[in-house]
Enzyme design. Structure first.
Site, PDB file in Angstrom:
ATOM      1  N   HIS A  66       0.825  -1.219   0.000  1.00 34.82           N
ATOM      2  CA  HIS A  66       0.000   0.000   0.000  1.00 34.82           C
ATOM      3  C   HIS A  66       0.853   1.260   0.000  1.00 34.82           C
ATOM      4  O   HIS A  66       0.433   2.298  -0.504  1.00 34.82           O
ATOM      5  CB  HIS A  66      -0.958  -0.007   1.205  1.00 34.82           C
ATOM      6  CG  HIS A  66      -2.153  -0.882   0.990  1.00 34.82           C
ATOM      7  ND1 HIS A  66      -3.375  -0.642   1.564  1.00 34.82           N
ATOM      8  CD2 HIS A  66      -2.324  -1.995   0.240  1.00 34.82           C
ATOM      9  CE1 HIS A  66      -4.247  -1.571   1.191  1.00 34.82           C
ATOM     10  NE2 HIS A  66      -3.619  -2.409   0.395  1.00 34.82           N
ATOM     11  N   HIS A 193      -1.989 -13.294  -0.338  1.00 35.45           N
ATOM     12  CA  HIS A 193      -3.255 -13.594   0.337  1.00 35.45           C
ATOM     13  C   HIS A 193      -3.298 -15.025   0.860  1.00 35.45           C
ATOM     14  O   HIS A 193      -4.362 -15.536   1.181  1.00 35.45           O
ATOM     15  CB  HIS A 193      -4.445 -13.300  -0.596  1.00 35.45           C
ATOM     16  CG  HIS A 193      -4.647 -11.838  -0.821  1.00 35.45           C
ATOM     17  ND1 HIS A 193      -5.562 -11.341  -1.725  1.00 35.45           N
ATOM     18  CD2 HIS A 193      -4.053 -10.755  -0.263  1.00 35.45           C
ATOM     19  CE1 HIS A 193      -5.508 -10.015  -1.706  1.00 35.45           C
ATOM     20  NE2 HIS A 193      -4.598  -9.632  -0.841  1.00 35.45           N
TER      21      HIS A 193
HETATM   22  C1  HEM Z   1      -4.421  -7.704  -6.475  1.00 33.38           C
HETATM   23  C2  HEM Z   1      -5.060  -6.742  -5.830  1.00 33.38           C
HETATM   24  C3  HEM Z   1      -5.294  -6.775  -4.355  1.00 33.38           C
HETATM   25  C4  HEM Z   1      -6.471  -6.517  -3.724  1.00 33.38           C
HETATM   26  C5  HEM Z   1      -7.784  -6.105  -4.392  1.00 33.38           C
HETATM   27  C6  HEM Z   1      -6.255  -6.705  -2.313  1.00 33.38           C
HETATM   28  C7  HEM Z   1      -7.224  -6.532  -1.338  1.00 33.38           C
HETATM   29  C8  HEM Z   1      -7.078  -6.923  -0.021  1.00 33.38           C
HETATM   30  C9  HEM Z   1      -8.112  -6.851   0.967  1.00 33.38           C
HETATM   31  C10 HEM Z   1      -9.522  -6.306   0.759  1.00 33.38           C
HETATM   32  C11 HEM Z   1      -7.618  -7.358   2.118  1.00 33.38           C
HETATM   33  C12 HEM Z   1      -8.352  -7.491   3.456  1.00 33.38           C
HETATM   34  C13 HEM Z   1      -8.081  -6.273   4.311  1.00 33.38           C
HETATM   35  C14 HEM Z   1      -8.960  -6.316   5.557  1.00 33.38           C
HETATM   36  O1  HEM Z   1     -10.167  -6.207   5.410  1.00 33.38           O
HETATM   37  O2  HEM Z   1      -8.441  -6.432   6.683  1.00 33.38           O
HETATM   38  C15 HEM Z   1      -6.252  -7.746   1.863  1.00 33.38           C
HETATM   39  C16 HEM Z   1      -5.419  -8.312   2.798  1.00 33.38           C
HETATM   40  C17 HEM Z   1      -4.092  -8.569   2.567  1.00 33.38           C
HETATM   41  N1  HEM Z   1      -3.393  -8.280   1.419  1.00 33.38           N
HETATM   42 FE1  HEM Z   1      -4.174  -7.716  -0.351  1.00 33.38          FE
HETATM   43  N2  HEM Z   1      -4.969  -7.071  -2.118  1.00 33.38           N
HETATM   44  C18 HEM Z   1      -4.331  -7.117  -3.329  1.00 33.38           C
HETATM   45  C19 HEM Z   1      -2.994  -7.397  -3.539  1.00 33.38           C
HETATM   46  C20 HEM Z   1      -2.076  -7.614  -2.543  1.00 33.38           C
HETATM   47  C21 HEM Z   1      -0.645  -7.599  -2.717  1.00 33.38           C
HETATM   48  C22 HEM Z   1       0.077  -7.282  -4.021  1.00 33.38           C
HETATM   49  C23 HEM Z   1      -0.094  -7.869  -1.509  1.00 33.38           C
HETATM   50  C24 HEM Z   1       1.350  -7.954  -1.105  1.00 33.38           C
HETATM   51  C25 HEM Z   1       2.318  -8.326  -1.891  1.00 33.38           C
HETATM   52  C26 HEM Z   1      -1.190  -8.075  -0.580  1.00 33.38           C
HETATM   53  C27 HEM Z   1      -1.048  -8.461   0.733  1.00 33.38           C
HETATM   54  C28 HEM Z   1      -2.096  -8.644   1.605  1.00 33.38           C
HETATM   55  C29 HEM Z   1      -1.946  -9.242   2.915  1.00 33.38           C
HETATM   56  C30 HEM Z   1      -0.673  -9.830   3.496  1.00 33.38           C
HETATM   57  C31 HEM Z   1      -3.204  -9.188   3.530  1.00 33.38           C
HETATM   58  C32 HEM Z   1      -3.558  -9.612   4.959  1.00 33.38           C
HETATM   59  C33 HEM Z   1      -3.336  -8.397   5.838  1.00 33.38           C
HETATM   60  C34 HEM Z   1      -3.523  -8.623   7.337  1.00 33.38           C
HETATM   61  O3  HEM Z   1      -3.854  -9.713   7.760  1.00 33.38           O
HETATM   62  O4  HEM Z   1      -3.306  -7.640   8.080  1.00 33.38           O
HETATM   63  N3  HEM Z   1      -2.374  -7.877  -1.235  1.00 33.38           N
HETATM   64  N4  HEM Z   1      -5.957  -7.462   0.562  1.00 33.38           N
END
Ligand code: HEM
Ligand code: NAG
Ligand code: NAG
Length: 323
Positions: A66, A193
């Site tokens: 982010h 994810h």
């Molecule tokens: C492809 C598009 C992506 C979308 C639309 C997206 C969207 C999201 C959403 C909605 C969440 C849940 C947040 C919550 O409600 O707490 C999430 C969690 C997460 N995302 Fe993504 N994400 C994307 C790509 C990525 C990328 C590129 C990474 C890192 C390289 C990433 C790493 C993570 C991680 C590690 C979590 C878990 C966070 C936690 O447990 O605190 N995401 N993402």
């Protein structure tokens, strides 16, 4: 004698100009001379925190993503809102879901006591993401450093830059392309994810866009998320990967093939033959995926970075230096 002095001077000039040029690019080991313990200090802070709460490792990986997608990897995500201006971190894409800020603060405090005014907050975030991938997935890679910190943070900036969980494949591809990341890199990075959680509000187990969500998983979700609709005051979290929620592995890609992805943006990777092929490959070859994940993280970490004389090195990652 005179010519050898001239020669030495030229040599020194040539060397120092090389050093200057190098400082305009990211490089592995940027702090080797100026703060040799920099990467170790960050790793220790991350290891301590993630051992206690593995979810924080997920938070730190997402924080780097982010940060890089908004004004480049400049630690703009760390700046706090001030009376006159609401910060990027308070945009709904980041608040309340981004976690791990305290770990960055802790590492920064230690770094300021060991090597004041030397290590940027943007580099700390990049190191911390790598250390989290190492701890949760055994994925190790060298992080280029030498980023400077930005001075601007605006609550509107994430809109249009951070991809949304309701995006379809084309929207995801376009969003990543604007950051010079390829379709394959998008698929590879989505493997993050495989760890962490999502708030119920980010997906809808009841929506028609999930005609084929695995019925067993759908039932579990109905039990854990308010049904039929989530409201802001009751928005629990559930694991993105129910099987190995704290392990950064390629199970994510197996889940996709069994309709076990929670976010529309995850299941969207199954929308075209080209991406299905990638999902199959990564699902069957964890090592191939892990290697590509490391490379894609390095590439993501280079988006629109400030280097050399640009930006500043914040003393407190939450506040722009005032002098
Ligand atoms: C492809 C598009 C992506 C979308 C639309 C997206 C969207 C999201 C959403 C909605 C969440 C849940 C947040 C919550 O409600 O707490 C999430 C969690 C997460 N995302 Fe993504 N994400 C994307 C790509 C990525 C990328 C590129 C990474 C890192 C390289 C990433 C790493 C993570 C991680 C590690 C979590 C878990 C966070 C936690 O447990 O605190 N995401 N993402
Ligand atoms: C993408 O690459 C182009 C051409 O090298 C460059 O001008 C642009 O700044 C890059 N954009 C990002 C977000 O890195
Ligand atoms: C979930 O469903 C509600 C009600 O139909 C809808 O308003 C909301 O946009 C949906 N959210 C997501 C993330 O799909």
């Amino acid at each position: 004698m005179k010519s050898s002095i001239t020669f030495s001077l030229l040599l020194i000039l040539a060397m120092s100009s090389t050093v200057c040029m190098a400082s305009d690019n990211l490089q592995v080991g940027f702090y080797r001379q100026t703060c040799p313990s920099a990467e170790r200090i960050v790793r220790n802070a991350v290891n301590r925190a993630v051992s206690q709460n593995p979810g924080l490792g997920a938070g730190l990986i997402r924080m780097h993503f982010h940060d890089c997608f908004v004004r480049g990897c400049d630690a703009s995500i760390l700046l706090d809102s001030t009376p006159g201006s609401q910060a990027e971190k308070d945009h709904p894409a980041n608040f309340p879901s981004i976690r791990g800020y305290e770990i960055i603060d802790e590492a920064k405090a230690e770094l300021e006591s060991q090597c004041p005014n030397t290590v940027s907050c943007a580099d700390i975030v990049a190191f911390a993401a790598r250390d989290s991938a190492s701890k949760l997935g055994g994925i190790n890679y060298a992080v280029q450093s030498g980023r400077k910190d930005g001075t601007i943070s605006n609550i509107n900036d994430p809109t249009g830059n951070i991809p949304r969980p309701i995006f379809n494949l084309q929207q995801l591809e376009e969003n990543f392309a604007r950051k010079n990341l390829s379709l394959e890199e998008m698929v590879v990075l989505s493997g993050a994810h495989s760890i962490g959680v999502t708030h119920c509000s980010a997906f809808n187990e009841t929506q028609p866009q999930y005609p084929s969500l695995d019925p067993t998983l759908a039932n579990v979700l109905r039990g854990r998320c308010p049904y039929p609709a989530v409201d802001v005051n009751n928005d629990p979290t559930v694991p993105l990967d129910f099987v190995t929620p704290n392990k950064l592995d390629n199970l994510y890609y197996k889940n996709l093939q069994h309709n076990r992805a929670l976010l529309t943006s995850d299941q969207a990777l199954m929308a075209t033959p080209a991406t299905v092929q990638m999902v199959r490959n990564f699902g069957s070859q964890g090592g191939v995926w892990a290697n590509k994940f490391a490379n894609a993280m390095v590439h993501m970490g280079s988006i629109e970075v400030l280097t050399g004389t640009q930006g500043q090195i914040r003393r407190n990652c939450r506040v722009v230096n005032s002098y």
